[in-house]
Design a protein around this motif. Structure first.
Motif, mmCIF file in Angstrom:
data_model
loop_
_atom_site.group_PDB
_atom_site.id
_atom_site.type_symbol
_atom_site.label_atom_id
_atom_site.label_comp_id
_atom_site.label_asym_id
_atom_site.label_seq_id
_atom_site.Cartn_x
_atom_site.Cartn_y
_atom_site.Cartn_z
ATOM 1 N N LEU A 44 0.840 -1.193 0.000
ATOM 2 C CA LEU A 44 0.000 0.000 0.000
ATOM 3 C C LEU A 44 0.880 1.252 0.000
ATOM 4 O O LEU A 44 1.792 1.361 0.810
ATOM 5 N N PHE A 45 0.616 2.169 -0.931
ATOM 6 C CA PHE A 45 1.417 3.398 -1.075
ATOM 7 C C PHE A 45 2.920 3.072 -1.163
ATOM 8 O O PHE A 45 3.761 3.790 -0.624
ATOM 9 N N ARG A 46 3.255 2.009 -1.860
ATOM 10 C CA ARG A 46 4.618 1.479 -1.890
ATOM 11 C C ARG A 46 5.666 2.548 -2.234
ATOM 12 O O ARG A 46 6.686 2.667 -1.547
ATOM 13 N N ASP A 47 5.408 3.317 -3.279
ATOM 14 C CA ASP A 47 6.424 4.273 -3.722
ATOM 15 C C ASP A 47 6.518 5.492 -2.815
ATOM 16 O O ASP A 47 7.496 6.245 -2.892
ATOM 17 N N TRP A 48 5.518 5.697 -1.973
ATOM 18 C CA TRP A 48 5.565 6.772 -0.984
ATOM 19 C C TRP A 48 6.165 6.270 0.332
ATOM 20 O O TRP A 48 6.772 7.041 1.063
#
Length: 199
Positions: A44-48
């Motif tokens: 979840l929201f991996r790149d953030w």
């Protein structure tokens, strides 16, 4: 994954004030290979949440020790972009049961409700107040009462009513997906068919 019944939830909140959060930011496309709903929460929201080496980014709210809870509070136009149902799966698998925003993309909203994730759409003023209180005091709780369709900021009881379709509300209260709902009214369907079958 069965739909968990939702009646009333009291929880602290995780604030994510970003606007126009799209489904590719919620769950990047490279993580969509799985066909079951489990396991998406870790990305979840991996790149953030993580840098390119996989190290957690200290300035992202999900990596903060200050905030936790089953309610995600986010900026307007949440869930825009592609129609991937995986976005709802990722939020639910991570542990969120409610997402609060001043506006949701329609397809995301339907996907969320179909998977037992309640979307609570509030006014801009209520959302701003909630952000203010949660960010100043992470122990701030909200109470979400689905039966009454009311969200309240505790303990001051600042509250606002939210809308939800009667059908989706009934499904969430009873823990039904679409098939479960049809099974629940099986006798009514059979009776209707008997009354309308041509002899």
């Amino acid at each position: 994954m069965p739909i968990e019944k939702f009646t009333t939830l009291v929880s602290t909140c995780v604030p994510l004030p970003s606007e126009n959060v799209d489904t590719d930011q919620i769950i990047p496309a490279r993580f969509l290979k799985a066909t079951t709903r489990e396991g998406f929460g870790k990305n979840l929201f991996r790149d953030w949440r993580y840098d390119k080496t996989g190290k957690p980014k200290a300035d992202f709210v999900l990596n903060s020790d200050r905030f936790s809870g089953q309610v995600l509070v986010t900026g307007k136009n949440f869930g825009s972009g592609s129609s991937r149902e995986h976005a709802a799966w990722a939020l639910k698998d991570y542990g969120f049961r409610v997402v609060v925003s001043s506006f949701f993309a329609d397809i995301f909203k339907n996907n969320a409700l179909n998977n037992g994730l309640l979307t609570v759409q509030v006014s801009e003023s209520f959302l701003a107040k909630l952000f203010e209180m949660v960010q100043s005091d992470p122990s701030t709780e909200v109470m979400v009462d689905l039966e009454k369709q009311v969200i309240s900021i505790m303990p001051w009881l600042t509250q606002e009513r939210f809308d939800i379709s009667t059908y989706k509300k009934n499904c969430l209260l009873n823990g039904y997906d679409d098939i479960d709902f049809l099974v629940s009214i099986r006798d009514k369907i059979i009776e209707w068919e008997k009354q309308h079958t041509e002899l």
